[in-house]
Design a protein around this motif. Structure first.
Motif, PDB file in Angstrom:
ATOM      1  N   ASN A 119       0.842  -1.190   0.000  1.00  0.00           N
ATOM      2  CA  ASN A 119       0.000   0.000   0.000  1.00  0.00           C
ATOM      3  C   ASN A 119       0.883   1.248   0.000  1.00  0.00           C
ATOM      4  O   ASN A 119       1.848   1.306   0.761  1.00  0.00           O
ATOM      5  CB  ASN A 119      -0.874  -0.051   1.251  1.00  0.00           C
ATOM      6  N   PRO A 120       0.563   2.220  -0.853  1.00  0.00           N
ATOM      7  CA  PRO A 120       1.425   3.412  -0.871  1.00  0.00           C
ATOM      8  C   PRO A 120       1.470   4.134   0.471  1.00  0.00           C
ATOM      9  O   PRO A 120       2.517   4.683   0.847  1.00  0.00           O
ATOM     10  CB  PRO A 120       0.805   4.293  -1.950  1.00  0.00           C
ATOM     11  N   PHE A 121       0.354   4.136   1.194  1.00  0.00           N
ATOM     12  CA  PHE A 121       0.371   4.812   2.497  1.00  0.00           C
ATOM     13  C   PHE A 121       1.276   4.068   3.465  1.00  0.00           C
ATOM     14  O   PHE A 121       2.020   4.664   4.238  1.00  0.00           O
ATOM     15  CB  PHE A 121      -1.030   4.897   3.076  1.00  0.00           C
ATOM     16  N   VAL A 124       4.791   5.031   2.693  1.00  0.00           N
ATOM     17  CA  VAL A 124       5.194   6.306   3.290  1.00  0.00           C
ATOM     18  C   VAL A 124       5.383   6.131   4.792  1.00  0.00           C
ATOM     19  O   VAL A 124       6.367   6.595   5.370  1.00  0.00           O
ATOM     20  CB  VAL A 124       4.136   7.392   3.017  1.00  0.00           C
ATOM     21  N   SER A 127       8.609   4.377   5.547  1.00  0.00           N
ATOM     22  CA  SER A 127       9.824   5.183   5.412  1.00  0.00           C
ATOM     23  C   SER A 127       9.938   6.147   6.587  1.00  0.00           C
ATOM     24  O   SER A 127      11.034   6.417   7.082  1.00  0.00           O
ATOM     25  CB  SER A 127       9.840   5.917   4.073  1.00  0.00           C
ATOM     26  N   ARG A 128       8.788   6.642   7.055  1.00  0.00           N
ATOM     27  CA  ARG A 128       8.847   7.526   8.225  1.00  0.00           C
ATOM     28  C   ARG A 128       9.302   6.754   9.456  1.00  0.00           C
ATOM     29  O   ARG A 128      10.119   7.228  10.251  1.00  0.00           O
ATOM     30  CB  ARG A 128       7.473   8.125   8.487  1.00  0.00           C
ATOM     31  N   GLU A 199      -3.045  11.915   7.746  1.00  0.00           N
ATOM     32  CA  GLU A 199      -2.178  12.044   6.576  1.00  0.00           C
ATOM     33  C   GLU A 199      -2.064  10.715   5.850  1.00  0.00           C
ATOM     34  O   GLU A 199      -2.328  10.614   4.666  1.00  0.00           O
ATOM     35  CB  GLU A 199      -0.779  12.507   7.000  1.00  0.00           C
ATOM     36  N   ILE A 200      -1.637   9.704   6.586  1.00  0.00           N
ATOM     37  CA  ILE A 200      -1.369   8.435   5.913  1.00  0.00           C
ATOM     38  C   ILE A 200      -2.130   7.289   6.567  1.00  0.00           C
ATOM     39  O   ILE A 200      -1.742   6.132   6.436  1.00  0.00           O
ATOM     40  CB  ILE A 200       0.136   8.142   5.878  1.00  0.00           C
TER      41      ILE A 200
ATOM     42  N   PRO C 174      -2.454   8.145  -3.885  1.00  0.00           N
ATOM     43  CA  PRO C 174      -3.852   8.455  -4.139  1.00  0.00           C
ATOM     44  C   PRO C 174      -4.545   8.943  -2.873  1.00  0.00           C
ATOM     45  O   PRO C 174      -4.818   8.170  -1.968  1.00  0.00           O
ATOM     46  CB  PRO C 174      -4.427   7.105  -4.583  1.00  0.00           C
ATOM     47  N   HIS C 179     -10.667   9.373   2.024  1.00  0.00           N
ATOM     48  CA  HIS C 179      -9.450   9.577   2.780  1.00  0.00           C
ATOM     49  C   HIS C 179      -9.813  10.293   4.064  1.00  0.00           C
ATOM     50  O   HIS C 179     -10.695  11.132   4.081  1.00  0.00           O
ATOM     51  CB  HIS C 179      -8.470  10.411   1.956  1.00  0.00           C
ATOM     52  N   SER C 181      -8.617  12.594   5.698  1.00  0.00           N
ATOM     53  CA  SER C 181      -8.519  14.035   5.853  1.00  0.00           C
ATOM     54  C   SER C 181      -9.520  14.758   4.952  1.00  0.00           C
ATOM     55  O   SER C 181      -9.730  15.944   5.086  1.00  0.00           O
ATOM     56  CB  SER C 181      -7.113  14.508   5.534  1.00  0.00           C
ATOM     57  N   GLU C 195       8.749  12.975   0.102  1.00  0.00           N
ATOM     58  CA  GLU C 195       7.577  13.549   0.748  1.00  0.00           C
ATOM     59  C   GLU C 195       7.190  14.882   0.129  1.00  0.00           C
ATOM     60  O   GLU C 195       6.277  15.549   0.608  1.00  0.00           O
ATOM     61  CB  GLU C 195       7.830  13.730   2.250  1.00  0.00           C
ATOM     62  N   PRO C 518      -3.228  17.529   4.144  1.00  0.00           N
ATOM     63  CA  PRO C 518      -4.538  17.693   4.790  1.00  0.00           C
ATOM     64  C   PRO C 518      -4.835  19.134   5.171  1.00  0.00           C
ATOM     65  O   PRO C 518      -5.930  19.626   4.915  1.00  0.00           O
ATOM     66  CB  PRO C 518      -4.434  16.816   6.041  1.00  0.00           C
ATOM     67  N   ARG C 560      -3.934  -3.653  -6.442  1.00  0.00           N
ATOM     68  CA  ARG C 560      -2.552  -3.637  -6.025  1.00  0.00           C
ATOM     69  C   ARG C 560      -1.649  -4.144  -7.138  1.00  0.00           C
ATOM     70  O   ARG C 560      -0.616  -3.605  -7.421  1.00  0.00           O
ATOM     71  CB  ARG C 560      -2.410  -4.515  -4.778  1.00  0.00           C
ATOM     72  N   LYS C 563      -0.751  -1.620  -9.661  1.00  0.00           N
ATOM     73  CA  LYS C 563       0.250  -0.672  -9.204  1.00  0.00           C
ATOM     74  C   LYS C 563       1.634  -1.285  -9.268  1.00  0.00           C
ATOM     75  O   LYS C 563       2.536  -0.982  -9.884  1.00  0.00           O
ATOM     76  CB  LYS C 563      -0.027  -0.301  -7.756  1.00  0.00           C
TER      77      LYS C 563
END
Ligand code: SF4
Ligand code: SF4
Lengths: 299, 181, 563
Positions: A119-121, A124, A127-128, A199-200, C174, C179, C181, C195, C518, C560, C563
């Motif tokens: 998952n892209p989130f 992220v 990595s954080r 955010e994620i 995406p 989402h 936020s 980022e 956000p 998935r 992607k």
């Protein structure tokens, strides 16, 4: 007899860790003028999650195993601890390095699980998380090294005791650094960056559900408890009365107080951005190095 | 400075105390004049259809079963609780109650239906005059009603531009093609 | 010579035979009819004279034999003047000059009518689908008369919006359609490098409810305010008042003064609770949940007050054509004063605590920066524009209701970032309190038993235009009404404040951090469902279909693997 000590270690941590989350939620709720969930809510949450379906969204064995391994490594770390001022049964076959190794391992498995989910989130978030580990693990290590320097031994009991054996400049500096870092260790604001919900979306854990997610939750609870235990045992260990039961009671109370403090700080700060936090962490690492340096000089 | 600021923030929080309620264990009564679910009083209703014609959500239906019997059906699931019906009812047969906890899995729970016995007017066959002076309101009075109670749909004969053929045609419209992979 | 006369004279001279007529219905409005060829010349002229573009309105005028109508409205804020340019195109050739190359803010309006009415725009730089869902069949234009309002064509499977490829060196995150936020569905496909945000594509309009079409085919004049109120979950009264004003302007109706003040109280109460809501959400978006809860705790007092005043905490249901439905008597006005006093006290404390908080500065200053020039270029409005030093406020510039009888300030900031919008909104809270108190003073002085609404003398004649502005908490909202037959508007167009503001979000996002996404999107206080209000329920699938757990899993897996 000695084996029971290890079991007590495990039981103590397993039983108390979710309760601490409950404390955190209650205190946060009070600061937000809410009633908040009951203190036992985290236990219910875990139970509920255990009863749910395990969705393996990534279809990857690593994804499935990661929570188990993370949980196992953190439990192993807990088993080693010299709880209540008593050396663990495992002490002669382990030392400080083993502890750090297990802790890092559990963080590593969280990362692996996140990356395996695809998952892209989660990416992220991972990595954080990685950056946080890289920047903050040294603070933990330096704290223990300060103890090692003082005690002259890599033994866990000696090292934790060593931190507060002399309360000079290095002790206070390290304590301050650790307190700030603690906020990141338990991932509360301003440093809850890897999980940032808005955010994620909880970052690394986004794809997890059911029992797997429960394991991660439990892992995090245990880790958080461990970090605050380390503060209590390390920095405040010098005035423990000596009787194991009393020791444990006092440590428990202190951990609770620490969690109240963490919640108050967490509830009164916004989340930092990663770049802002990194600058912060860099200063912390530097200061902890300075503290060790001072410790070596005997200050 | 930073610490002082944080203490001030905490002071705000603690001065306010705990404000959330133990809802639903502790009820919170609605204030006076609250617009909750409308309730019909069948003894007062004269079946004038004023409410049905002006309900913005079109969720009050009337059907004339025969010359003497008119059914009024109110379906709360689409109601917006605007209170228009209560305002316009010439007989004040509708009151906006203070009921608001209406979630249910059975539509019947929130449906009200009245069977109204109608008298036949000697001259026009229907005795009813909208007792409202507003022209805007008067304009859309409809006369006989044959709303579909099953589909919960107001049947309007006045939609001049509606064409059933158009609706039918859409079923056979050509669709945009599939995306090539 | 007033601006109005000057404009008319200039248009007559400049456009020559292409100028048809000019009509000034009420002070501050000018409706001009032009031939289609002269549209861009006239628009250019207006823009050169300092006009601000508002919105385009397309409608189906085939019944009267005029083909398709297109109205563009412009505002002259300094002169309190709104100008509407109307042109027609015949049915067999519905093509107009695109204004987008000249005015970027017109892009969405034009794309909307391309989708909904089948109009064509010459030289539009990005004539892609905007409003309709991706599986909507070609050739059905829902706003045309012959299409029923409840038309629901069967869904097509596997049709998706073609998002653009990420530029080299970046990857896509995406954010949306759902989402945490974004509190409503909207899709930002954000290109990130690490980022850092390097760009973004927006696909929205996922929550159309067909409200405009509904009003034009099913409802009657006096039903619409209650539906209009439901366009937005926060600023409902803004839309119902705005619609009522447009109809009243078209009908030449003057409402009682008491009603005007009561409407103002409702509007300002809405501003109060909306800004507090925003403050809370902003706190939540930067992870500061205590601000969130505390702001909402203060807001709750206003919600409960509204409940006592109007019978509901959110949808006030106060407005009908010609006036209002409930009075604010002495008791209630004391109730309001008491609550406002408390809110003001609490707000002062909260303001002190958060505006001085360095950690909040860290997350908001310099974030989402846009210069004043860009703000003007994109027609930004409301607090978003005021935070960039653009001095505008419909309450002062185009006074409606009785805003010309109360004193208030228009707070400005010049930092051009999220911080600026925060400051502007906090200050506006006090202005709103000031306005409400003045309204209550005036209400108390008015005769007690004045009627709350007036009735129409007769049916509203068809074919009249009404244009109305209301300064919503998020910026100015525009309603355009063209009266029709059968006791309902022929065309009712709503332009919510988010409509122009959202178009500028991609430029605000540029070169910020992903973590700031956000709060930047939040800083315009986006109201997606207001923006998407227009037409036709957009549904992926017309038929209800239950997915089994396994199917869902496969679906997410399939995504998935792509992607
Ligand atoms: S309250 Fe409003 S929506 Fe509900 S039935 Fe009455 S008129 Fe219709
Ligand atoms: S308006 Fe009143 S009297 Fe007329 S049908 Fe409705 S409830 Fe009955």
């Amino acid at each position: 007899m000695k084996v029971t000590a290890v079991i007590i270690n495990l039981l103590y941590f397993l039983a108390l860790a979710p309760f601490l989350e409950g404390v955190m939620r209650k205190v946060t709720a009070r600061i937000q003028s809410r009633q908040g969930p009951p203190l036992y809510q985290p236990y219910l949450d875990l139970l509920k999650l255990l009863g749910k379906e395990n969705l393996n969204a990534a279809g990857h064995p690593v994804f499935r195993l990661a929570p188990l391994l993370a949980f196992a490594s953190v439990l192993s770390a807990v088993a080693l601890l010299p709880l209540a001022g008593q050396s663990s049964f495992l002490a002669h076959s382990s030392d400080l390095m083993t502890l750090i190794y297990f802790l890092t391992l559990s963080g590593f498995f969280i990362l692996i699980g996140a990356l395996a989910s695809g998952n892209p989130f989660a990416g992220v978030g991972a990595s954080r998380e990685m950056m946080t580990i890289i920047m903050l693990e040294p603070v933990l290590a330096m704290t223990l090294i300060l103890g090692v320097v003082r005690a002259g031994s890599l033994n866990l009991l000696a090292a934790t005791g060593g931190v507060s054996s002399a309360r000079g400049l290095s002790y206070f500096l390290m304590m301050a650094v650790y307190l700030v870092a603690l906020q990141a260790f338990v991932s509360r604001q301003p440093f809850d960056i890897p999980e940032a919900e808005v955010e994620i979306l909880e970052g690394p854990y986004i794809e997890y559900s059911g029992p797997n997610y429960a394991l991660f939750r439990y892992t995090l609870n245990l880790k958080r408890m461990f970090y605050s235990w380390l503060f209590v045992a390390g920095f405040l260990g010098f005035w423990l009365p000596g009787s194991p039961v009393l020791n444990l009671a006092i440590q428990t109370v202190l951990i609770l107080v620490l969690f109240v403090l963490i919640s108050v700080v967490g509830a009164t700060h916004p989340r930092f951005r990663m770049d802002q936090a990194l600058k912060f962490y860099a200063v912390l690492v530097l200061l902890s190095l300075v503290a060790v340096g001072l410790g070596v000089r005997g200050w | 400075m930073w610490l002082w600021n944080k203490i001030k923030q905490l002071a705000i929080s603690f001065r306010a105390g705990m404000v959330t309620l133990h809802y639903p264990f502790e009820p919170r009564p609605a204030p006076e004049g609250f617009r909750g679910q409308p309730v019909w009083d069948h003894t007062k209703c004269i079946g004038c259809a004023g409410c049905a014609s002006h309900c913005p959500a079109r969720t009050i239906f009337l059907r004339d079963i025969c010359q003497e019997l008119r059914i009024l059906l109110y379906d709360s699931s689409r109601c917006t609780y605007c209170g228009r019906c209560a305002d316009l009812c010439p007989e004040k047969a509708i009151t906006m109650s203070d009921k608001f906890e209406l979630a249910t899995d059975n539509r019947q729970d929130i449906t009200q239906s009245l069977e109204l016995f109608m008298m036949t007017c000697q001259r026009c066959g229907r005795c009813y005059d909208l007792e409202i002076k507003n022209y805007i309101d008067r304009l859309s009075s409809l006369g006989y009603r044959y709303d579909s109670l099953e589909a919960r749909k107001v049947i309007r004969r006045s939609t001049a531009d509606f064409s059933p053929e158009e609706l039918e045609k859409t079923v056979t419209y050509e669709r945009p093609g599939r995306l090539e992979k | 010579m007033s601006r109005k006369e000057e404009l008319v004279r200039w248009l007559e001279k400049e456009l020559d035979g292409n100028f048809i007529s000019a009509e000034a219905t009420i002070p501050g409005r000018l409706f001009i009819d032009l031939k289609r060829e002269a549209l861009s010349a006239a628009a250019t002229g207006l823009m050169n004279r300092g006009a601000r573009y508002q919105v385009g309105v397309g409608y189906d005028a085939r019944k009267s034999g005029q083909g398709f109508g297109l109205v563009h409205t412009f505002a002259f804020d300094k002169d309190s003047l709104l100008v509407a340019l109307r042109t027609f195109a015949p049915e067999d050739d519905p093509e107009f000059d695109s204004l987008t190359p000249l005015i970027p803010g017109a892009g969405w309006s034009e794309r909307e009518y391309q989708d909904l009415l089948g109009l064509r725009f010459r030289n539009h730089p990005n004539p892609r689908r905007l409003v309709l869902s991706d599986d909507w069949p070609e050739g059905i234009y829902p706003l045309r008369r012959e299409v029923p309002h409840d038309l629901m064509p069967p869904a097509a499977e596997e049709v998706a919006f073609r998002l653009e490829e990420a530029p080299p060196g970046t990857s896509i995150v995406p954010l949306g359609p759902f989402h945490a936020s974004l509190h409503e569905p909207a899709h930002f496909s954000v290109y990130v490098d690490g980022e850092d945000i390097k760009g973004c594509e927006y696909r929205g309009f996922m929550t159309h409810r067909g409200i405009e079409k509904l009003a034009q085919t099913e409802l009657t004049y006096n039903d619409v305010p209650f539906v209009a109120e439901r366009i937005c979950g926060i600023c409902g009264s803004v839309h119902s008042v705005n619609y009522a004003q447009a109809v009243e302007a078209a009908a030449g109706l003057r409402i009682p003064r008491r009603a005007e003040f009561i409407r103002m109280v409702a509007l300002e109460l809405e501003r109060l609770h909306s800004h507090l809501l925003w403050l809370g959400v902003a706190g939540h978006l930067i992870g500061f949940d205590t601000v969130f809860m505390q702001a909402w705790r203060i807001r709750e007092k206003i919600m409960w007050l509204a409940e006592r005043l109007t019978g509901n905490r959110k949808t006030y249901g106060m407005v009908i054509i010609g006036g209002v439905r409930r009075d604010i008597n002495q008791d209630r006005s004391e109730d309001i004063r008491a609550v406002l006093k408390e809110v003001e006290r609490e707000m002062l404390a909260l303001e002190k605590a958060i505006l001085k908080d360095r950690t909040i500065h860290k997350r908001t200053r310099g974030v989402g920066y846009l210069s004043r020039e860009e703000a003007v270029k994109w027609n930004l409005i409301g607090p978003v524009a005021r935070a960039r030093g653009v001095d505008m406020d419909a309450r002062r510039d185009h006074p409606y209701a009785a805003y010309d009888e109360v004193q208030f300030e228009v707070p400005l900031a010049d930092s051009g970032d999220v911080w600026g919008t925060l400051v502007v909104r906090v200050k506006e809270v006090y202005e709103a309190i000031k306005i409400i108190n003045q309204c209550l003073d005036k209400l108390e002085k008015l005769p007690k038993n004045e009627p709350l609404s007036v009735d129409l003398e007769g049916p509203i004649p068809a074919g009249r235009q009404g244009l109305s502005l209301v300064e919503a908490p998020r910026g100015e909202a525009v309603h355009y009404v063209l009266t029709g037959e059968e006791n309902r508007p022929e065309r009712w167009r709503v332009r919510a404040p988010t409509y122009p503001n959202l178009q500028a979000v991609p430029s605000m996002l540029l070169n910020n951090k992903l973590a700031d996404f956000p709060i930047i999107v939040g800083s315009i206080d986006p109201c997606i469902s207001c923006t998407d209000r227009v037409l036709v329920v957009e549904r992926r699938s017309g038929k209800a279909r239950l997915l089994s757990g396994q199917e869902l899993e496969n679906l997410s897996r399939g995504k998935r693997s792509k992607k």
